[in-house]
Design an enzyme around this catalytic site. Structure first.
Site, short mmCIF file in Angstrom:
data_model
loop_
_atom_site.label_atom_id
_atom_site.label_comp_id
_atom_site.label_asym_id
_atom_site.label_seq_id
_atom_site.Cartn_x
_atom_site.Cartn_y
_atom_site.Cartn_z
N ASP A 289 0.87 -1.15 0.00
CA ASP A 289 0.00 0.00 0.00
C ASP A 289 0.93 1.22 0.00
O ASP A 289 2.14 1.10 0.12
CB ASP A 289 -0.95 -0.03 1.22
CG ASP A 289 -2.17 0.83 1.00
OD1 ASP A 289 -3.21 0.58 1.63
OD2 ASP A 289 -2.12 1.75 0.15
C1 GLC Z 1 -4.40 4.28 -0.14
C2 GLC Z 1 -5.28 3.11 0.26
C3 GLC Z 1 -5.34 2.01 -0.76
C4 GLC Z 1 -5.25 2.60 -2.15
C5 GLC Z 1 -3.86 3.20 -2.31
C6 GLC Z 1 -3.68 3.85 -3.68
O1 GLC Z 1 -3.60 4.65 0.93
O2 GLC Z 1 -4.97 2.51 1.51
O3 GLC Z 1 -6.55 1.28 -0.54
O4 GLC Z 1 -5.47 1.60 -3.13
O5 GLC Z 1 -3.57 4.15 -1.29
O6 GLC Z 1 -4.51 4.95 -3.81
#
Ligand code: GLC
Length: 747
Positions: A289
């Protein structure tokens, strides 16, 4: 003419064969594995690392900013994927730059959070989960994939399959609710919708099951926080939807921010290697993430970014989203021998395989055609499906008969901050949804109650304490026969980083509702939010409660269809509705404890698991939902009293009748209880469901097969499987089902 990227992929031996033999038999296309192997053999360490680096477009960050300018890295093949780049023109521009300027011309993967639609915004995932309609969910994700691919996207960071039992956590809106069995079915439907049957097709995108794992178990419902989950609960509750997604072919997963048993998921070899690769045989790749690797320094399990990169990569995390850990340290780790080249080849190979499967080496611009993008704007059939999704996702919690509203001879007062709020109606993660394309509740009702027959007042906002709009709301109500109060959460109050300690309807809204109640006119509460809000003191003030969640682009028309009876509500809760925050976590598949609440009313013996200020029971149970008609379930029967391992499944049958005056749909649910186990077992678990349509007076038998595998769990001996003994089944239309029977699973 072959694109340059493909010319360099053809092995020399293949070219020699073509020129030597004449006429050559048509060459069988090289397999993806062969093409990956060939390309890897010609890549430098730095180019392999580049495939594992992902940066965000600077225009639309979905996390704290970190990366420097990325163009120089793109030029040397130092980036494998970009996220948050939107639109055919923009993706084409970046793709062309990356392909033309890098040595091996490897195409980029473009990813985005397409969570509940791209241009056509569907109800939030928690809402469509409440439809209990797998076909609808799959169709909706296919529409999202079609629109996203037309804009040049290859990959969505969805489905979010985190089981969530704590609505203080704002991200419950993105998931399927509290149940493992239903969550697993929904995970598969979403993966099928995104990926379709052939990833080379231009209307498919890679799915990404997230957040691996147990992100929904964050303590105190606080986003990004820690978890405390035993391996047994992890395996019985949180992992199955990810396993289901992998079995449905999900090509990618995303590691969760939280730590699990002391190790952040970004570097958790138990999750990323033992479970995902060794037990499940996963062949795709795992992305962190946002800055998940970098955040290990805050977690405190790595002293510097190089160590964090080493731990994560060896544990099985393949791609680094926005953290620069791999960009800065992975090549050095490989050259120093701290990371084996085989691990690098496996990770880079998995990313390349995904790009080959998407057809990017054959035509890197197959997705992102501006003409197709224009044609993929919310077209009537997409909007019609979105409207149907709204109809089937809303949940009717209360109705004293006021609904459905007559369309003739009625004046309606529509009051509240969600009544005409296009952006808020879309909810969290609304992709490229455009408020100007949203049809609000006000706009839809104005079509049905023209002119003076619809009296609108915003009344207040969802936050703050400004009550200046109350007078106009009272005035609107004064001239109306019925009041529809559209209250709930703004989009800023739902989704990531929106944990709440207080789940009452926020700001001045409750006082506004009390003022509307005081007018003496019947009030219909239209609750639009990304989670359950506390209604125990609210329900007595209103004649009806329709939960519309955040319903997206076609929220207005879909809600109007339900309010006026053009459609009959058929949604059922996929998350227990608490009476109060104090009850959380509260969910139906709970353990019995040694002192369960007695079945009788108020026994004199207080020594059992209870509160002194609230019942244990929720306001509404998991699986609950009303209709404008009524259903009766009876004639529960089992095909046998004994289930033999290896024998025929046991069939549980029930008769369902529509005893009301209009057609409707019922969600028939099968729950099972394992009376005695080597470990304590939940009081009941969902093991089957059917959504069936019945005309007034119609009856239908519904049957569910049960096999020993359906009764499996993580046993005391740390293995998965059923245990012989007594079982009870319960069939009904919510988790409080009372129709019951018993059977035995033989040794
Ligand atoms: C965010 C979220 C994740 C998302 C990623 C990209 O922090 O936790 O669910 O897909 O960043 O945007």
């Amino acid at each position: 003419m072959l694109p340059r990227s493909l010319r360099c992929c053809l092995p020399v031996c293949f070219l020699a064969a073509v020129f030597a033999a004449a006429p050559a038999a048509p060459a069988t296309p090289a397999s993806v594995d062969d093409r990956v192997r060939d390309l890897l053999a010609r890549m430098t360490v730095e180019e392999k690392v580049g495939q594992l680096v992902q940066y965000s477009s600077q225009e639309d960050m979905t996390g704290p900013a970190s990366s420097s300018s990325i163009a120089p890295q793109l030029a040397v093949g130092g980036v494998g994927s970009l996220l948050n780049v939107k639109g055919a023109a923009e993706t084409r521009k970046w793709q062309k730059f990356a392909i033309d300027s890098s040595r091996l011309h490897i195409p980029l993967l473009f990813g985005l959070d397409v969570i509940h639609g791209y241009r056509t915004i569907f109800p939030v995932p928690l809402a469509t989960a409440c439809s209990w309609d797998m076909a609808l969910i799959e169709q909706a994700e296919h529409v999202a994939a079609t629109e996203a691919a037309a804009s040049g996207l290859h990959w969505t960071f969805a489905p979010m399959v985190d089981i969530a039992r704590d609505p203080r956590w704002g991200r419950v809106a993105e998931g399927a609710g509290e149940d493992t069995y239903l969550g697993s079915a929904i995970a598969q439907a979403r993966v099928r919708g995104f990926q379709g049957g052939d990833l080379a097709a231009p209307d498919t995108i890679l799915a990404c099951a997230k957040h691996f794992a147990a992100y929904g178990a964050v303590q105190a419902g606080r986003d990004y926080y820690t978890t405390d989950v035993t391996e047994r609960v992890l395996r019985d509750v949180y992992l199955p939807p990810f396993h289901a997604a992998v079995e449905a072919g999900a090509v990618t997963l995303m590691a969760a921010f939280n730590d699990l048993d002391g190790t952040p998921c970004s570097a958790n070899a138990f999750l990323l290697d033992r479970v995902l690769r060794q037990e499940w045989g996963f062949q795709g790749f795992v992305v962190s993430d946002w800055q998940g690797i970098l955040e290990m320094l805050e977690h405190g399990n790595a002293g510097d970014l190089r160590e964090a990169a080493r731990q994560s990569f060896l544990a099985g995390l393949d791609m680094d989203m926005e953290g620069e850990a791999y960009a800065r340290h992975l090549a050095g780790l490989v050259r120093s021998g701290a990371v084996p080249m085989a691990r690098l080849d496996a990770a880079a190979g998995a990313v390349l395989a995904a790009k080959f499967r998407l057809g990017l080496f054959d035509d890197p611009y197959r997705r992102g055609d501006e003409a197709r993008e224009k044609a993929a704007r919310p077209v009537p059939e997409h909007l019609a499906l979105a409207r149907e999704a709204v109809r089937r996702s809303c949940v009717l919690l209360k109705n004293n008969g006021i609904l459905p509203l007559p369309t003739a001879g009625l004046t309606v007062a529509l009051v509240g901050p969600l009544a005409d709020a296009a952006a808020d109606q879309m909810g969290c993660w609304n992709g490229e949804g455009r408020p100007g394309e949203v049809v609000t509740v006000r706009q839809a009702l104005a079509e049905i109650y023209p002119g003076a027959r619809l009296r609108y007042a915003e009344g207040c906002r969802t936050t703050g304490d400004d009550r200046r709009g109350f007078a106009a709301a009272r005035a609107a109500a004064a001239g109306a026969d019925v009041i529809v109060a559209a209250l709930g959460e703004a989009k800023s109050q739902s989704g990531e980083t929106t944990s709440r300690t207080n789940l009452d309807i926020s700001g001045p809204q409750l006082d506004l509702l009390r003022e509307l109640h005081a007018t003496g006119k019947p009030v219909v509460l239209l609750l639009m939010s990304g989670r359950p809000l506390m209604l125990e003191t609210v329900e007595p003030l209103v004649a009806a409660v329709l939960v519309a969640w955040h319903p997206g682009t076609m929220g207005g028309p879909g809600i109007a269809d339900l309010l006026t009876g053009a459609a009959n509500p058929s949604g059922h809760l996929t998350l227990t509705w608490p009476r109060s925050v104090g009850q959380i976590p509260i969910f139906y598949a709970h353990k019995n404890s040694g002192r369960p609440a007695p079945k009788s009313g108020h026994p004199e013996d207080p020594y059992y698991s209870r509160y002194i200020d609230s019942p244990n029971t929720p306001l509404h149970p998991f699986g609950f939902g009303l209709s404008y008609t009524r259903f009766a379930l009876d004639r529960l029967r089992l095909s046998a009293a004994l289930l033999q391992p290896g024998g025929a499944p046991l069939t549980v049958s029930v008769r369902v009748r529509n005893t009301g005056t209009r057609a409707g749909e019922e969600v028939v649910q099968l729950y099972v209880r394992d009376r005695v186990g080597s470990v304590t077992r939940p009081v009941r678990e969902l093991k089957g469901f059917r959504k069936i349509a019945l005309a007034a007076g119609e009856a239908q038998d519904v049957s569910f097969p049960l096999t020993p595998a359906d009764l499996g769990f993580w046993r005391a001996d740390q293995t998965f499987g059923p245990e012989p003994g007594e079982f009870e089944v319960f069939v009904g239309d919510d988790a409080d089902a009372t129709l019951t029977a018993a059977f035995t699973l033989a040794q």
